[in-house]
Write a protein that holds these residues in place. Sequence first.
Motif, PDB file in Angstrom:
ATOM      1  N   ASP A  77     -10.585   3.128   2.907  1.00  0.00           N
ATOM      2  CA  ASP A  77      -9.209   3.414   2.480  1.00  0.00           C
ATOM      3  C   ASP A  77      -8.242   2.391   3.089  1.00  0.00           C
ATOM      4  O   ASP A  77      -7.313   1.916   2.418  1.00  0.00           O
ATOM      5  CB  ASP A  77      -8.794   4.819   2.910  1.00  0.00           C
ATOM      6  CG  ASP A  77      -9.485   5.907   2.098  1.00  0.00           C
ATOM      7  OD1 ASP A  77     -10.032   5.583   1.027  1.00  0.00           O
ATOM      8  OD2 ASP A  77      -9.479   7.065   2.555  1.00  0.00           O
ATOM      9  N   GLU A  78      -8.469   2.061   4.360  1.00  0.00           N
ATOM     10  CA  GLU A  78      -7.587   1.094   5.033  1.00  0.00           C
ATOM     11  C   GLU A  78      -7.744  -0.297   4.434  1.00  0.00           C
ATOM     12  O   GLU A  78      -6.765  -1.019   4.240  1.00  0.00           O
ATOM     13  CB  GLU A  78      -7.909   1.075   6.525  1.00  0.00           C
ATOM     14  CG  GLU A  78      -7.030   0.148   7.360  1.00  0.00           C
ATOM     15  CD  GLU A  78      -5.574   0.569   7.417  1.00  0.00           C
ATOM     16  OE1 GLU A  78      -4.772  -0.171   8.006  1.00  0.00           O
ATOM     17  OE2 GLU A  78      -5.244   1.656   6.870  1.00  0.00           O
ATOM     18  N   ILE A  79      -8.971  -0.676   4.116  1.00  0.00           N
ATOM     19  CA  ILE A  79      -9.200  -1.981   3.481  1.00  0.00           C
ATOM     20  C   ILE A  79      -8.505  -2.031   2.118  1.00  0.00           C
ATOM     21  O   ILE A  79      -7.888  -3.044   1.749  1.00  0.00           O
ATOM     22  CB  ILE A  79     -10.711  -2.246   3.337  1.00  0.00           C
ATOM     23  CG1 ILE A  79     -11.332  -2.473   4.717  1.00  0.00           C
ATOM     24  CG2 ILE A  79     -10.966  -3.464   2.442  1.00  0.00           C
ATOM     25  CD1 ILE A  79     -12.842  -2.565   4.697  1.00  0.00           C
ATOM     26  N   SER A  80      -8.607  -0.936   1.360  1.00  0.00           N
ATOM     27  CA  SER A  80      -7.960  -0.881   0.052  1.00  0.00           C
ATOM     28  C   SER A  80      -6.445  -0.990   0.202  1.00  0.00           C
ATOM     29  O   SER A  80      -5.780  -1.717  -0.566  1.00  0.00           O
ATOM     30  CB  SER A  80      -8.336   0.425  -0.649  1.00  0.00           C
ATOM     31  OG  SER A  80      -7.718   0.519  -1.907  1.00  0.00           O
ATOM     32  N   ARG A  81      -5.889  -0.289   1.189  1.00  0.00           N
ATOM     33  CA  ARG A  81      -4.437  -0.332   1.402  1.00  0.00           C
ATOM     34  C   ARG A  81      -3.990  -1.745   1.787  1.00  0.00           C
ATOM     35  O   ARG A  81      -2.996  -2.267   1.243  1.00  0.00           O
ATOM     36  CB  ARG A  81      -4.053   0.644   2.510  1.00  0.00           C
ATOM     37  CG  ARG A  81      -2.540   0.736   2.754  1.00  0.00           C
ATOM     38  CD  ARG A  81      -2.232   1.587   3.962  1.00  0.00           C
ATOM     39  NE  ARG A  81      -2.661   0.950   5.197  1.00  0.00           N
ATOM     40  CZ  ARG A  81      -1.981  -0.027   5.819  1.00  0.00           C
ATOM     41  NH1 ARG A  81      -0.854  -0.496   5.287  1.00  0.00           N
ATOM     42  NH2 ARG A  81      -2.435  -0.544   6.941  1.00  0.00           N
ATOM     43  N   LEU A  82      -4.723  -2.369   2.692  1.00  0.00           N
ATOM     44  CA  LEU A  82      -4.356  -3.718   3.128  1.00  0.00           C
ATOM     45  C   LEU A  82      -4.506  -4.727   1.990  1.00  0.00           C
ATOM     46  O   LEU A  82      -3.724  -5.685   1.889  1.00  0.00           O
ATOM     47  CB  LEU A  82      -5.215  -4.126   4.322  1.00  0.00           C
ATOM     48  CG  LEU A  82      -4.897  -3.417   5.644  1.00  0.00           C
ATOM     49  CD1 LEU A  82      -5.964  -3.722   6.688  1.00  0.00           C
ATOM     50  CD2 LEU A  82      -3.516  -3.843   6.155  1.00  0.00           C
ATOM     51  N   THR A  83      -5.502  -4.518   1.146  1.00  0.00           N
ATOM     52  CA  THR A  83      -5.685  -5.425   0.005  1.00  0.00           C
ATOM     53  C   THR A  83      -4.502  -5.317  -0.959  1.00  0.00           C
ATOM     54  O   THR A  83      -4.024  -6.334  -1.495  1.00  0.00           O
ATOM     55  CB  THR A  83      -7.000  -5.095  -0.730  1.00  0.00           C
ATOM     56  OG1 THR A  83      -8.097  -5.215   0.179  1.00  0.00           O
ATOM     57  CG2 THR A  83      -7.231  -6.054  -1.890  1.00  0.00           C
ATOM     58  N   SER A  84      -4.021  -4.112  -1.176  1.00  0.00           N
ATOM     59  CA  SER A  84      -2.835  -3.930  -2.034  1.00  0.00           C
ATOM     60  C   SER A  84      -1.613  -4.571  -1.392  1.00  0.00           C
ATOM     61  O   SER A  84      -0.790  -5.190  -2.083  1.00  0.00           O
ATOM     62  CB  SER A  84      -2.590  -2.432  -2.272  1.00  0.00           C
ATOM     63  OG  SER A  84      -3.661  -1.846  -2.980  1.00  0.00           O
ATOM     64  N   GLU A  85      -1.489  -4.426  -0.076  1.00  0.00           N
ATOM     65  CA  GLU A  85      -0.372  -5.092   0.617  1.00  0.00           C
ATOM     66  C   GLU A  85      -0.484  -6.602   0.490  1.00  0.00           C
ATOM     67  O   GLU A  85       0.530  -7.310   0.347  1.00  0.00           O
ATOM     68  CB  GLU A  85      -0.366  -4.699   2.092  1.00  0.00           C
ATOM     69  CG  GLU A  85       0.198  -3.325   2.383  1.00  0.00           C
ATOM     70  CD  GLU A  85       0.428  -3.107   3.867  1.00  0.00           C
ATOM     71  OE1 GLU A  85       0.360  -4.098   4.630  1.00  0.00           O
ATOM     72  OE2 GLU A  85       0.684  -1.955   4.260  1.00  0.00           O
TER      73      GLU A  85
END
Length: 292
Positions: free
Chosen positions: A163-171
């Motif tokens: 989830d954190e990787i996905s969030r950072l990728t969107s950022e």
Amino acid sequence: MTGFASGRGASEGYAWDWELRSVNGKGLDLRLRVPDWVEGLETALRARLGKGLARGNVTVNLRLQSEQRAARMQVNEAQLDDVLEAIARIESEAMARGISLAPSRPGDILAQRGVLEMASSEADTTALQAALLADFEAVLDGFLDMRRGEGRALEEILAGQLDEISRLTSEAAEAAQSRREDVAQALRDALARVLDNSEGADPDRIAQELALLAVKSDVTEELDRLHAHVTTARDMIATGSPIGRKLDFLAQEFNREANTLCSKAQSGALTKIGLELKTVIDQMREQVQNVE
């Protein structure tokens, strides 16, 4: 892949203690310490363990004792001959070199591995083997339950990291969009420098160099692959089958994309996100080592 279980049992005039433990490993490494005079026991245990395990360094210890009178000990004549021959060779070589050795004592010789062994009164150990294997099932079930419990905890940890990787990728995608004008200006400046110094240069070559500069600054593919890797990892975890090696490889691919993202960043904000991604990915790779 860590786990532990133990158990006790008794049958056929014997009492025993099981101990089963495992630590992380890239493959499946089974190390069994069981009495070799119980014919077929080790082979049967390996087959049973191979059905329930796919990864890890697994150790099985079985301490087996007779409940009857103290077991009679006997000398293994073949092993004794080998030990005496080795001692004679050592003493002869020492004498030839002028080295004085203390005389060998019977206790020292008997202490050598395999010289003194338990004499089994059981000509047929089939019934004992069956009792041991039946008792081992409960120990193995407890061991697998512990590993499954650890697996459920790891699933939650990995889900949070994905989830954190996905969030950072969107950022990162937002940061890449924000720096678009800066990148475009950098390309315009590069074009101006090229045109100022391009007299006599091949126009096709100039176009190729400018296209290369544009490609080097575009992180769209890296972000798309990061999102795709997150989806793949979630699908793998949802299958519930042995996925440790596959996740390990996928974590390397995550890291590769994060490294490329940082190298193409050309922006402090995007670089910061890329470094945060690498940190989370490294944490995930450490956890993946625990996954079967």
